[in-house]
Design a protein around this motif. Structure first.
Motif, PDB file in Angstrom:
ATOM      1  N   ALA A  50      43.758  14.370  42.817  1.00  0.00           N
ATOM      2  CA  ALA A  50      44.563  15.056  41.809  1.00  0.00           C
ATOM      3  C   ALA A  50      43.893  14.947  40.444  1.00  0.00           C
ATOM      4  CB  ALA A  50      45.968  14.465  41.747  1.00  0.00           C
ATOM      5  N   GLY A  51      43.917  16.046  39.710  1.00  0.00           N
ATOM      6  CA  GLY A  51      43.343  16.053  38.369  1.00  0.00           C
ATOM      7  C   GLY A  51      44.204  16.856  37.411  1.00  0.00           C
ATOM      8  N   ASP A  69      37.251  15.460  34.746  1.00  0.00           N
ATOM      9  CA  ASP A  69      35.826  15.739  34.897  1.00  0.00           C
ATOM     10  C   ASP A  69      35.399  15.762  36.360  1.00  0.00           C
ATOM     11  OD1 ASP A  69      36.270  13.045  35.309  1.00  0.00           O
ATOM     12  OD2 ASP A  69      34.390  12.409  34.356  1.00  0.00           O
ATOM     13  N   LYS A  70      36.357  15.683  37.275  1.00  0.00           N
ATOM     14  CA  LYS A  70      36.045  15.711  38.703  1.00  0.00           C
ATOM     15  C   LYS A  70      36.163  17.136  39.231  1.00  0.00           C
ATOM     16  CE  LYS A  70      35.563  11.220  39.017  1.00  0.00           C
ATOM     17  NZ  LYS A  70      35.731  10.871  37.598  1.00  0.00           N
ATOM     18  N   TYR A  71      35.356  17.445  40.224  1.00  0.00           N
ATOM     19  CA  TYR A  71      35.356  18.794  40.796  1.00  0.00           C
ATOM     20  C   TYR A  71      36.450  18.951  41.850  1.00  0.00           C
ATOM     21  CZ  TYR A  71      31.017  20.165  38.516  1.00  0.00           C
ATOM     22  OH  TYR A  71      30.070  20.511  37.582  1.00  0.00           O
ATOM     23  N   PHE A  72      37.108  20.123  41.815  1.00  0.00           N
ATOM     24  CA  PHE A  72      38.170  20.458  42.748  1.00  0.00           C
ATOM     25  C   PHE A  72      37.911  21.840  43.349  1.00  0.00           C
ATOM     26  CE2 PHE A  72      39.988  17.324  39.995  1.00  0.00           C
ATOM     27  CZ  PHE A  72      40.937  16.634  40.751  1.00  0.00           C
ATOM     28  N   ASP A 320      28.000  26.944  28.456  1.00  0.00           N
ATOM     29  CA  ASP A 320      28.276  25.676  27.788  1.00  0.00           C
ATOM     30  C   ASP A 320      29.589  25.038  28.242  1.00  0.00           C
ATOM     31  OD1 ASP A 320      29.808  27.700  26.698  1.00  0.00           O
ATOM     32  OD2 ASP A 320      29.656  26.970  24.627  1.00  0.00           O
ATOM     33  N   LEU A 321      30.062  25.382  29.427  1.00  0.00           N
ATOM     34  CA  LEU A 321      31.261  24.718  29.940  1.00  0.00           C
ATOM     35  C   LEU A 321      30.998  23.223  30.077  1.00  0.00           C
ATOM     36  CD1 LEU A 321      32.585  27.122  32.739  1.00  0.00           C
ATOM     37  CD2 LEU A 321      33.396  26.892  30.394  1.00  0.00           C
ATOM     38  N   PRO A 322      32.027  22.387  29.975  1.00  0.00           N
ATOM     39  CA  PRO A 322      31.825  20.937  30.112  1.00  0.00           C
ATOM     40  C   PRO A 322      31.124  20.557  31.411  1.00  0.00           C
ATOM     41  CG  PRO A 322      34.034  21.402  29.296  1.00  0.00           C
ATOM     42  CD  PRO A 322      33.426  22.723  29.659  1.00  0.00           C
ATOM     43  N   ASP A 323      31.492  21.243  32.501  1.00  0.00           N
ATOM     44  CA  ASP A 323      30.888  21.000  33.812  1.00  0.00           C
ATOM     45  C   ASP A 323      30.626  22.357  34.454  1.00  0.00           C
ATOM     46  OD1 ASP A 323      31.646  18.026  33.720  1.00  0.00           O
ATOM     47  OD2 ASP A 323      33.602  19.018  33.622  1.00  0.00           O
ATOM     48  N   THR A 340      36.040  21.901  37.513  1.00  0.00           N
ATOM     49  CA  THR A 340      36.787  20.746  37.007  1.00  0.00           C
ATOM     50  C   THR A 340      37.962  21.233  36.154  1.00  0.00           C
ATOM     51  OG1 THR A 340      35.490  20.553  34.972  1.00  0.00           O
ATOM     52  CG2 THR A 340      34.658  19.405  36.922  1.00  0.00           C
ATOM     53  N   PRO A 341      39.019  20.428  36.049  1.00  0.00           N
ATOM     54  CA  PRO A 341      40.147  20.812  35.189  1.00  0.00           C
ATOM     55  C   PRO A 341      39.738  21.081  33.745  1.00  0.00           C
ATOM     56  CG  PRO A 341      40.825  19.050  36.650  1.00  0.00           C
ATOM     57  CD  PRO A 341      39.339  19.222  36.851  1.00  0.00           C
ATOM     58  N   ARG A 342      38.816  20.295  33.196  1.00  0.00           N
ATOM     59  CA  ARG A 342      38.464  20.511  31.799  1.00  0.00           C
ATOM     60  C   ARG A 342      37.632  21.786  31.610  1.00  0.00           C
ATOM     61  NH1 ARG A 342      34.297  15.488  30.438  1.00  0.00           N
ATOM     62  NH2 ARG A 342      32.519  16.165  31.723  1.00  0.00           N
TER      63      ARG A 342
END
Length: 442
Positions: A50-51, A69-72, A320-323, A340-342
């Motif tokens: 969960a993120g 910062d985790k991939y989903f 330039d996305l965070p991830d 990622t959520p961010r």
């Protein structure tokens, strides 16, 4: 006061919320810790990935993050990226076809436009243009050379209406509509009527229609046709079938040519682009999403390629996305997509910048308790406070969008849940509870 009533609600005490509001304490840290506590204490949100990310648009800062910062696997949350691509690359109306007039001939090429005779997209302009041209019609295939499915799509969903095949000149959404009329089945397009028959060997006890996997043969069990029965299912595409469908629906012979798209080809425009976006987003229409990537590619060159559109948008607008996301298709049907959520928050920020006012944006999106795929996720209301996109398939449920709080503040959020084995309804209720908490208290 609007309050959500859910079985799984966890209530933060007034003292805890007062602590959050104390001056001198970092808003970001307080928010992150509070959201983290809520996520950890929700029984529904333990035991899976969960993120969560929450962005305060007024303060222009992230105020809460939990595994942001985790991939989903985003599922249909990926349509937010397709929406952004359409907003950046397409004009006010979709290019319906490219054409050239030569003597008594009208030669035309497809653009991937999903609206041709599509019942929700007001797609009659191109058909009227071709019928009323007064010229012999020649369709030139070949601009799209990709597969009829996206990478990683489920082959056993081929009979379901949400997985129509992809091509350069769709007709009626690339799905066959079948309905009961006076005890008989009728097809639209009518061309398929001859390919529909009862199968005496089918022993199923419930009435349904099934297409053969590799061809346009449609069968049903030898049962009475239920009154008012309707079903939609994808038909199998080919250049030959496209010619036949065009000739049948236009009531005018359409032949084919092999010819390169000339640089001076004219463009006929059709459906308003924002109408197409809305009809993609509200019901989460996979077909429109995939075709919009092809229409975007039409603006980039001669070939129609969703991959080309994706690469262009990632390099030109989202580098330039965070991830960096793994973006594979336009609809989110494949599990190969990762984000990622961010990074979703950043996409939401950039979508919002494409509109002069928020209402114009929100009108294109599902609204909690009011319309689209968010209608059933929140209590019914004529004053929704959350606007966004769901993303779901088995063992995955996500929401991302915009929250307008009681105080009039606007927050952007991404709440992603992957690999759970509990009922989706429990996850959906927990997501709604957290979003509602933001609405009521922030």
């Amino acid at each position: 006061m609007f309050k959500i009533k859910l079985k799984y609600r966890y209530r933060i005490s007034a003292a805890a919320f007062a602590l959050l509001a104390m001056p001198g304490c970092s808003v970001q840290n307080r928010g992150q810790k509070e959201i983290s506590r809520r996520l950890e204490r929700f029984e529904e949100l333990t035991g899976h990935h969960a993120g969560f990310a929450l962005y305060d648009s007024g303060k222009q800062k992230m105020v809460a993050a939990h595994q942001a910062d985790k991939y989903f696997t985003p599922a249909s949350n990926m349509k937010l990226l397709t929406m952004y691509a359409a907003l950046k690359l397409l004009p006010d109306s979709l290019p319906a076809l490219r054409y050239q007039e030569r003597g008594d001939s009208l030669i035309f090429w497809g653009t991937g436009d999903p609206s041709f005779l599509h019942n929700r997209l007001e797609g009659t302009k191109a058909a009227s243009f071709l019928v009323n041209s007064g010229r012999q019609l020649f369709f030139v295939p070949g601009r799209y050379t990709g597969a009829f499915y996206g990478r990683g799509w489920q082959w056993d969903d081929y009979n379901d209406d949400y997985q129509a095949e992809i091509n350069e000149f769709p007709v009626m959404g690339n799905v066959l509509s079948i309905s009961e009329r006076e005890g008989k089945l009728q097809t639209l397009p009518r061309l398929f009527q001859a390919y529909l028959a009862a199968d005496s060997s089918d022993r199923d006890t419930s009435f349904h229609i099934t297409r053969a996997f590799t061809q346009n043969s449609f069968t049903y069990p030898p049962l009475s046709i239920p009154p008012n029965y309707t079903q939609q299912l994808p038909y199998k595409l080919s250049h030959t079938l496209t010619l036949a469908l065009l000739s049948d629906t236009l009531k005018k012979r359409v032949a084919t040519l092999s010819r390169t798209l000339p640089s001076d080809a004219k463009t006929l425009y059709s459906t308003p682009t924002k109408l197409a976006i809305k009809e993609m987003m509200l019901p989460s229409d996979n077909f429109i999403a995939e075709q919009l990537l092809l229409v975007c590619a039409d603006r980039l060159g001669d070939t129609l390629s969703g991959e080309k559109t994706i690469k262009t948008v990632l390099s030109r607008y989202l580098s330039d996305l965070p991830d960096k996301p793994v973006w594979v298709d336009g609809s989110g049907l494949t599990r190969y997509n990762l984000i990622t959520p961010r990074s979703l928050i950043e996409v939401l920020k950039r979508i919002r910048l494409e509109f002069k006012e928020d209402k114009a944006l929100y009108d294109l999106l599902p609204a909690g308790g009011n319309r689209g795929t968010l209608k059933a996720a929140y209590p019914a209301t004529d004053k929704p406070f959350v606007f966004g996109k769901t993303g779901s398939f088995s063992n995955n449920y996500n929401q991302a969008g915009y929250i307008v709080t009681k105080k009039g503040n606007t927050y952007l959020f991404a709440f992603m849940n992957n690999n759970f084995v509990k009922p989706t309804a429990q996850i959906r209720a927990a997501v709604a509870d957290v979003v509602t908490y933001v609405y009521e208290n922030m």
